[in-house]
Design an enzyme around this catalytic site. Sequence first.
Site, mmCIF file in Angstrom:
data_model
loop_
_atom_site.group_PDB
_atom_site.id
_atom_site.type_symbol
_atom_site.label_atom_id
_atom_site.label_comp_id
_atom_site.label_asym_id
_atom_site.label_seq_id
_atom_site.Cartn_x
_atom_site.Cartn_y
_atom_site.Cartn_z
ATOM 1 C CG ASP A 43 -1.693 -1.189 1.229
ATOM 2 O OD1 ASP A 43 -2.070 -1.636 -0.003
ATOM 3 O OD2 ASP A 43 -2.377 -1.587 2.211
ATOM 4 C CB THR A 66 -1.752 -3.982 -6.217
ATOM 5 O OG1 THR A 66 -2.538 -5.052 -6.880
ATOM 6 C CG2 THR A 66 -0.377 -4.704 -6.448
ATOM 7 C CG HIS A 67 -5.709 -1.493 -1.961
ATOM 8 N ND1 HIS A 67 -6.833 -1.935 -2.139
ATOM 9 C CD2 HIS A 67 -5.319 -1.741 -0.998
ATOM 10 C CE1 HIS A 67 -7.241 -2.428 -1.101
ATOM 11 N NE2 HIS A 67 -6.234 -2.464 -0.278
ATOM 12 C CE LYS A 102 -11.108 -4.951 1.270
ATOM 13 N NZ LYS A 102 -9.765 -4.490 0.880
ATOM 14 C CB ILE A 106 -25.675 -6.088 -10.822
ATOM 15 C CG1 ILE A 106 -24.956 -5.214 -11.953
ATOM 16 C CG2 ILE A 106 -26.731 -5.618 -9.864
ATOM 17 C CD1 ILE A 106 -25.960 -4.850 -12.919
HETATM 18 O O1 6AU Z 1 -1.294 -4.372 7.242
HETATM 19 P P1 6AU Z 1 -2.098 -2.976 7.118
HETATM 20 O O2 6AU Z 1 -2.856 -2.690 8.154
HETATM 21 O O3 6AU Z 1 -1.294 -1.755 6.758
HETATM 22 O O4 6AU Z 1 -2.963 -3.272 5.773
HETATM 23 C C1 6AU Z 1 -3.909 -4.202 5.616
HETATM 24 C C2 6AU Z 1 -4.305 -4.403 4.272
HETATM 25 C C3 6AU Z 1 -4.918 -3.242 3.685
HETATM 26 C C4 6AU Z 1 -6.427 -3.559 3.689
HETATM 27 O O5 6AU Z 1 -7.028 -2.918 2.479
HETATM 28 C C5 6AU Z 1 -6.423 -5.026 3.886
HETATM 29 O O6 6AU Z 1 -5.243 -5.414 4.138
HETATM 30 N N1 6AU Z 1 -7.726 -5.700 4.419
HETATM 31 C C6 6AU Z 1 -8.555 -6.625 3.825
HETATM 32 C C7 6AU Z 1 -8.362 -7.108 2.555
HETATM 33 C C8 6AU Z 1 -6.879 -7.684 2.144
HETATM 34 O O7 6AU Z 1 -9.144 -7.418 1.904
HETATM 35 C C9 6AU Z 1 -9.571 -6.906 4.608
HETATM 36 C C10 6AU Z 1 -9.689 -6.831 5.853
HETATM 37 O O8 6AU Z 1 -10.509 -7.227 6.602
HETATM 38 N N2 6AU Z 1 -8.652 -5.810 6.326
HETATM 39 C C11 6AU Z 1 -7.644 -5.476 5.690
HETATM 40 O O9 6AU Z 1 -7.066 -4.890 6.537
HETATM 41 O O10 6AU Z 1 -4.365 -3.161 2.322
#
Ligand code: 6AU
Length: 362
Positions: A43, A66-67, A102, A106
């Site tokens: 990120d 990735t995002h 995510k 539809i």
């Molecule tokens: O380790 P962090 O907290 O810096 O980053 C966590 C990453 C972020 C969130 O968008 C993602 O994991 N995430 C997701 C995903 C992967 O779908 C789901 C969730 O429940 N919590 C979460 O943090 O990129």
Amino acid sequence: MSDRHPTLLQPYSERAKTATHPLSRYLFRLMDLKASNLCLSADVTTARELLALADKVGPSIVVLKTHYDLISGWDYNPQTGTGVKLAALARKHGFLIFEDRKFVDIGKTVQMQYTAGTARIIEWAHITNANIDAGKEMVRAMAEAAANWKARIHYEVKTSVSVGTPVAGQFEDGGEENNNATDDDRDADGRKGSIVSITTVTQSFEPADSPRLAKTNEHGDELVFPGIEEPPMDRGLLLLAQMSSKGCLMTKDYTQACVEAAREHKGFVMGYVAQEALNSAPDDNFIHMTPGCKLPPPGEEENGHVEGDGLGQQYNTPAKLINILGTDIVIVGRGIIQAADPPSEAERYRRKAWKAYLSRLG
Ligand code: 6AU
């Protein structure tokens, strides 16, 4: 979590043999080969940082998440852009790319978002995820889009155009012809007699040289991680079954609907983004990827507790997530990215998460 599900005690090398999804089989083998159950959540905010981080941390991870929509300077060029450069790094270091998109909408809309638009996520991301609040049909729609994409990617279209006078039998061909004959040119049988010129456009499908992700021509892009072949062309989906955030509104019924959708679409769904293992039926062998993972500072690892980020994110240690809650891959973002030395911090996470897996096996 189902405490005694057999997959909790099976080595990843064994699960590789029984997983339904080809990409899951590959990923379990890759995990075994690299002794890694670590996913980096990359990120960062620029394409340059993303590629540099992927190159440095690549040796320690099996999945890079990735995002793409938080990256400025993402180059959308399908031959030379950021997705293609990431794919080259994935081949070089041996990891899969997971776009954390995510999806939720539809069916028709998610098909288009997944395969088209600027990002063309399906082209460069082996894995993506979906929130199924919109219903299970959405998963079927994405599976269908992925199957169609796979059927097409094996072939490239060869187009040839020829101009000249026709030869016998050419009129009966089914090809696309731009025939310049007029009604006056037809004989008593309706056949065309005198033709001034004919343009024939022929399209044929030929196997592409490499039925894999597109490759750039830059130096080093031909490197391939040793010890395992390149991943299969299949695309995989993770269902967002549970979240790490405080006050998450996903109910048990929603999580159960994810489990049912996964079983119904085994050929496309690899598993879950979840906070605990969800395999419960005897032949379930889904993979679990778990975010909300952080280690206490070096030397304090055994104390276990890590504070949240003040914005709702909650953290658990790899030991708790893998050994106690039974998940398979920990997803770590800021714990690695914000460290003074991300590659060595990634190694610390890799070692801890792998040790937790070995402890689970006993
Ligand atoms: O380790 P962090 O907290 O810096 O980053 C966590 C990453 C972020 C969130 O968008 C993602 O994991 N995430 C997701 C995903 C992967 O779908 C789901 C969730 O429940 N919590 C979460 O943090 O990129």
